[in-house]
Design a protein around this motif. Structure first.
Motif, PDB file in Angstrom:
ATOM      1  N   ASP A  27      27.589 -22.131  19.433  1.00 13.79           N
ATOM      2  CA  ASP A  27      28.945 -22.154  19.970  1.00 13.79           C
ATOM      3  C   ASP A  27      29.979 -22.786  19.045  1.00 13.79           C
ATOM      4  OD1 ASP A  27      28.729 -20.803  22.392  1.00 13.79           O
ATOM      5  OD2 ASP A  27      27.942 -22.566  23.418  1.00 13.79           O
ATOM      6  N   ASP A  28      31.232 -22.570  19.399  1.00 16.07           N
ATOM      7  CA  ASP A  28      32.386 -23.043  18.644  1.00 16.07           C
ATOM      8  C   ASP A  28      32.284 -24.527  18.294  1.00 16.07           C
ATOM      9  OD1 ASP A  28      33.262 -20.528  19.246  1.00 16.07           O
ATOM     10  OD2 ASP A  28      34.988 -21.147  20.432  1.00 16.07           O
ATOM     11  N   THR A  55      23.913 -15.781  16.106  1.00 17.47           N
ATOM     12  CA  THR A  55      25.320 -15.418  16.173  1.00 17.47           C
ATOM     13  C   THR A  55      26.121 -16.702  16.052  1.00 17.47           C
ATOM     14  OG1 THR A  55      24.831 -13.550  17.611  1.00 17.47           O
ATOM     15  CG2 THR A  55      27.110 -14.362  17.598  1.00 17.47           C
ATOM     16  N   TYR A 101      29.782 -18.608  16.081  1.00 17.60           N
ATOM     17  CA  TYR A 101      31.142 -18.485  16.578  1.00 17.60           C
ATOM     18  C   TYR A 101      32.122 -19.321  15.752  1.00 17.60           C
ATOM     19  CZ  TYR A 101      29.507 -15.660  20.413  1.00 17.60           C
ATOM     20  OH  TYR A 101      28.972 -14.643  21.142  1.00 17.60           O
ATOM     21  N   ASP A 102      33.331 -19.410  16.215  1.00 16.27           N
ATOM     22  CA  ASP A 102      34.435 -19.986  15.459  1.00 16.27           C
ATOM     23  C   ASP A 102      34.249 -21.472  15.134  1.00 16.27           C
ATOM     24  OD1 ASP A 102      35.453 -17.480  15.861  1.00 16.27           O
ATOM     25  OD2 ASP A 102      36.963 -18.092  17.317  1.00 16.27           O
ATOM     26  N   GLY A 105      31.851 -16.407  12.444  1.00 15.72           N
ATOM     27  CA  GLY A 105      33.061 -16.326  13.243  1.00 15.72           C
ATOM     28  C   GLY A 105      34.240 -16.841  12.438  1.00 15.72           C
ATOM     29  N   SER A 110      34.333 -20.348  10.397  1.00 19.15           N
ATOM     30  CA  SER A 110      32.970 -20.874  10.523  1.00 19.15           C
ATOM     31  C   SER A 110      32.615 -21.894   9.448  1.00 19.15           C
ATOM     32  CB  SER A 110      31.938 -19.752  10.472  1.00 19.15           C
ATOM     33  OG  SER A 110      32.014 -18.955  11.605  1.00 19.15           O
TER      34      SER A 110
END
Length: 184
Positions: free
Chosen positions: A13-14, A32, A34-35, A53, A56
């Motif tokens: 997660d971010d 995956t 994210y930002d 993201g 990242s």
């Protein structure tokens, strides 16, 4: 925490590792991202990763090598990675993929890059301020759509190497860069 390696198909997660200044290596080729996940991790040296993201790895000033398995580089993903010397697309993306705005802006140590054939668009300022960038190797036979100031602030000796059968098409599509276009 010096190393992170995950082999399960998970989501990171971010901002989860933002400013982890002791982190040195990341192997997340099945995850995956994210930002802003690793933004500001100044000791990070090497990454092998599936996707990125926005922001990242922004401001990872110690980052030297990147192996990216997708063909999408999100906005500001590697902005201001001033030690980045090697970036490679190690996989292939499906469909049309992009290098988004300011993806590599400020990567002042990056000497060259190969743009794989899946890249269909390079957005605004993608390589802005990459003052050591002197060679771009283009694999696509059809020139990607080019945003504004994509190569502004790169080496004055910048050469863009394209497939021999596509030289005319690249010069027509990228007229402001025509004098920098060469055959592979």
């Amino acid at each position: 925490l010096a190393d992170v390696g995950l082999s399960a198909d998970i989501v990171v997660d971010d901002g989860v590792c933002e400013d982890c200044t002791e982190l040195k290596n990341v192997d997340l080729n099945c995850c995956t991202i994210y930002d802003g996940v690793f933004k500001g991790c100044t000791s990070l040296k090497n990454i092998d990763i599936q996707s990125v993201g926005s922001s990242s790895f922004e401001d990872c000033t110690g980052l030297e090598t990147v192996s990216l398995r997708s063909a999408l580089v999100s906005s500001r993903a590697f902005r201001n990675c001033i030690s980045l010397r090697l970036f490679e697309f190690s996989g292939e993306g499906g469909g049309s993929c992009h290098i988004c705005e300011e993806a590599f802006a400020g990567c002042t140590s990056l000497p060259e890059i190969t743009i794989i054939s899946q890249i269909t668009e390079i957005h605004d300022r993608a390589f802005y301020g990459c003052s050591s960038l002197s060679a771009v190797h283009m694999d696509p036979s059809v020139p990607p759509i080019l945003g504004e100031d994509v190569f502004a602030g790169t080496s004055s000796d910048l050469k863009i190497f394209v497939p021999s059968e596509s030289v005319g098409l690249y010069k027509e599509s990228w007229p402001s860069l025509a004098d920098r276009i060469c055959v592979h």
